[in-house]
Design a protein around this motif. Structure first.
Motif, PDB file in Angstrom:
ATOM      1  N   TYR B  33      58.787 -16.777 220.398  1.00  0.00           N
ATOM      2  CA  TYR B  33      59.883 -17.627 219.917  1.00  0.00           C
ATOM      3  C   TYR B  33      61.208 -16.933 220.216  1.00  0.00           C
ATOM      4  O   TYR B  33      61.300 -15.704 220.195  1.00  0.00           O
ATOM      5  CB  TYR B  33      59.821 -17.814 218.393  1.00  0.00           C
ATOM      6  N   PHE B  35      65.413 -17.340 218.917  1.00  0.00           N
ATOM      7  CA  PHE B  35      66.251 -17.949 217.888  1.00  0.00           C
ATOM      8  C   PHE B  35      67.718 -17.571 218.104  1.00  0.00           C
ATOM      9  O   PHE B  35      68.028 -16.510 218.648  1.00  0.00           O
ATOM     10  CB  PHE B  35      65.856 -17.429 216.486  1.00  0.00           C
ATOM     11  N   TYR B  37      70.793 -17.145 215.311  1.00  0.00           N
ATOM     12  CA  TYR B  37      71.187 -17.152 213.912  1.00  0.00           C
ATOM     13  C   TYR B  37      72.700 -17.011 213.835  1.00  0.00           C
ATOM     14  O   TYR B  37      73.333 -16.324 214.643  1.00  0.00           O
ATOM     15  CB  TYR B  37      70.543 -15.984 213.142  1.00  0.00           C
ATOM     16  N   GLN B  39      75.815 -15.831 211.201  1.00  0.00           N
ATOM     17  CA  GLN B  39      76.100 -15.086 209.979  1.00  0.00           C
ATOM     18  C   GLN B  39      77.591 -15.159 209.674  1.00  0.00           C
ATOM     19  O   GLN B  39      78.392 -14.441 210.255  1.00  0.00           O
ATOM     20  CB  GLN B  39      75.658 -13.628 210.092  1.00  0.00           C
ATOM     21  N   ARG B  43      77.551 -13.368 204.585  1.00  0.00           N
ATOM     22  CA  ARG B  43      76.376 -12.542 204.935  1.00  0.00           C
ATOM     23  C   ARG B  43      75.083 -13.343 205.094  1.00  0.00           C
ATOM     24  O   ARG B  43      74.093 -12.809 205.584  1.00  0.00           O
ATOM     25  CB  ARG B  43      76.107 -11.420 203.908  1.00  0.00           C
ATOM     26  N   GLN B  44      75.089 -14.586 204.652  1.00  0.00           N
ATOM     27  CA  GLN B  44      73.867 -15.388 204.721  1.00  0.00           C
ATOM     28  C   GLN B  44      73.517 -15.710 206.161  1.00  0.00           C
ATOM     29  O   GLN B  44      74.273 -16.384 206.857  1.00  0.00           O
ATOM     30  CB  GLN B  44      74.065 -16.687 203.944  1.00  0.00           C
ATOM     31  N   MET B  45      72.370 -15.260 206.620  1.00  0.00           N
ATOM     32  CA  MET B  45      71.903 -15.584 207.964  1.00  0.00           C
ATOM     33  C   MET B  45      71.358 -17.010 207.967  1.00  0.00           C
ATOM     34  O   MET B  45      70.469 -17.338 207.184  1.00  0.00           O
ATOM     35  CB  MET B  45      70.794 -14.620 208.383  1.00  0.00           C
ATOM     36  N   LEU B  47      69.729 -20.106 210.334  1.00  0.00           N
ATOM     37  CA  LEU B  47      69.126 -20.447 211.620  1.00  0.00           C
ATOM     38  C   LEU B  47      69.887 -21.597 212.258  1.00  0.00           C
ATOM     39  O   LEU B  47      70.114 -22.634 211.642  1.00  0.00           O
ATOM     40  CB  LEU B  47      67.663 -20.845 211.423  1.00  0.00           C
ATOM     41  N   ARG B  50      66.031 -22.921 217.468  1.00  0.00           N
ATOM     42  CA  ARG B  50      64.888 -22.115 217.891  1.00  0.00           C
ATOM     43  C   ARG B  50      64.270 -22.725 219.141  1.00  0.00           C
ATOM     44  O   ARG B  50      64.364 -23.941 219.359  1.00  0.00           O
ATOM     45  CB  ARG B  50      63.835 -22.006 216.802  1.00  0.00           C
ATOM     46  N   PHE B  91      73.742 -14.119 216.252  1.00  0.00           N
ATOM     47  CA  PHE B  91      72.704 -13.191 216.681  1.00  0.00           C
ATOM     48  C   PHE B  91      71.596 -13.934 217.410  1.00  0.00           C
ATOM     49  O   PHE B  91      71.089 -14.955 216.925  1.00  0.00           O
ATOM     50  CB  PHE B  91      72.093 -12.457 215.481  1.00  0.00           C
ATOM     51  N   ARG B  95      60.880 -13.187 218.638  1.00  0.00           N
ATOM     52  CA  ARG B  95      59.737 -12.954 217.770  1.00  0.00           C
ATOM     53  C   ARG B  95      58.461 -13.258 218.537  1.00  0.00           C
ATOM     54  O   ARG B  95      58.352 -14.309 219.174  1.00  0.00           O
ATOM     55  CB  ARG B  95      59.821 -13.820 216.522  1.00  0.00           C
ATOM     56  N   LEU B 103      61.419 -10.014 213.557  1.00  0.00           N
ATOM     57  CA  LEU B 103      62.461 -10.468 214.462  1.00  0.00           C
ATOM     58  C   LEU B 103      63.124  -9.243 215.088  1.00  0.00           C
ATOM     59  O   LEU B 103      63.411  -8.260 214.413  1.00  0.00           O
ATOM     60  CB  LEU B 103      63.517 -11.269 213.706  1.00  0.00           C
ATOM     61  N   PHE B 105      66.529  -8.322 216.986  1.00  0.00           N
ATOM     62  CA  PHE B 105      67.858  -8.910 217.120  1.00  0.00           C
ATOM     63  C   PHE B 105      68.671  -8.257 218.222  1.00  0.00           C
ATOM     64  O   PHE B 105      68.524  -7.062 218.512  1.00  0.00           O
ATOM     65  CB  PHE B 105      68.643  -8.753 215.809  1.00  0.00           C
TER      66      PHE B 105
END
Lengths: 113, 115
Positions: B33, B35, B37, B39, B43-45, B47, B50, B91, B95, B103, B105
């Protein structure tokens, strides 16, 4: 329908002290991950839980770091004898393994003085 | 071991314009996979999008789309009609589909939206 939660949001500690960081995953998610985000190292994997077992703990940087998960839910990351280089944001994520997507918590910012 | 490289530490774009963020990766696996992301300062990542490696069709989510070039091991993100709320660190992540679930990064790209 709550997301991943982490506590505390911020933690300031003195060098040499032990700290515990907590992660509450999304209900029903069997997989749980810890990552560390620091200026020098970027985002790096620490440990992965499937249920209560940790099949991959290859990212733990030293034996001062340990983690456990109980009841297939809450996880605690413990750092013993903290050092200044441990200062970072510690992120937790959980996933339903069948789907594969990891959902992240807001992180705990750890500052070691 | 797999590696992910984002060669653009910072990018900026005018509001309503289109921007493309680059990502390359290295792996010997054939099934995995990828992805993107986001941020924000909170700070909350989050998605964004994908892609499954066995799917040839590029993934699309509203204003976000990818250009997945499996042979070249390239996975770029295109943001159309950029909005102020798109400003964040982005980011790229890899995976494995089997085995290791972690993951991996890239270093991240900081995107600024100019009004």
């Amino acid at each position: 329908g709550a997301g991943v939660s982490q506590s505390p949001s911020n933690k300031v500690t003195e060098k040499g002290k032990d700290v515990e960081l907590r992660c509450d995953p999304i209900s029903g998610h069997t997989a749980l991950y810890w990552y560390r985000q620091s200026l020098g190292q970027g985002l790096e994997f620490l440990i992965y839980f499937q249920g209560n077992s940790a099949p991959d703990k290859s990212g733990l940087p030293s034996d001062r770091f340990s983690a456990e998960r109980t009841g297939g839910s809450v996880s605690t990351l413990t750092i013993q004898r903290t050092q200044q280089e441990d200062s970072a944001v510690y992120l937790c994520a959980s996933s339903n393994r069948q789907v594969g997507e990891q959902f992240f918590g807001p992180g705990t910012r750890l500052t070691v003085l | 071991a797999q590696t992910v490289t984002q060669s653009q530490p910072e990018m900026s774009v005018q509001e309503a314009e289109t921007v493309t963020l680059s990502c390359t990766y290295d792996t010997s696996e054939s099934d995995y996979y990828l992805f993107w992301y986001k941020q924000p300062p909170s700070r909350q990542m989050i998605l964004v999008i994908r892609q499954e490696a066995y799917k040839q069709q590029n993934a699309t989510e509203n204003r976000f789309s990818v250009n997945f070039q499996k042979a070249a091991k390239s996975f770029s993100l295109k943001i159309s009609d950029s909005q102020l709320g798109d400003a964040a660190m982005y980011f790229c992540a890899y995976r494995s589909r089997q085995g290791a679930q972690k993951l991996v990064f890239g270093q991240g790209t900081r995107l600024t939206i100019n009004p």
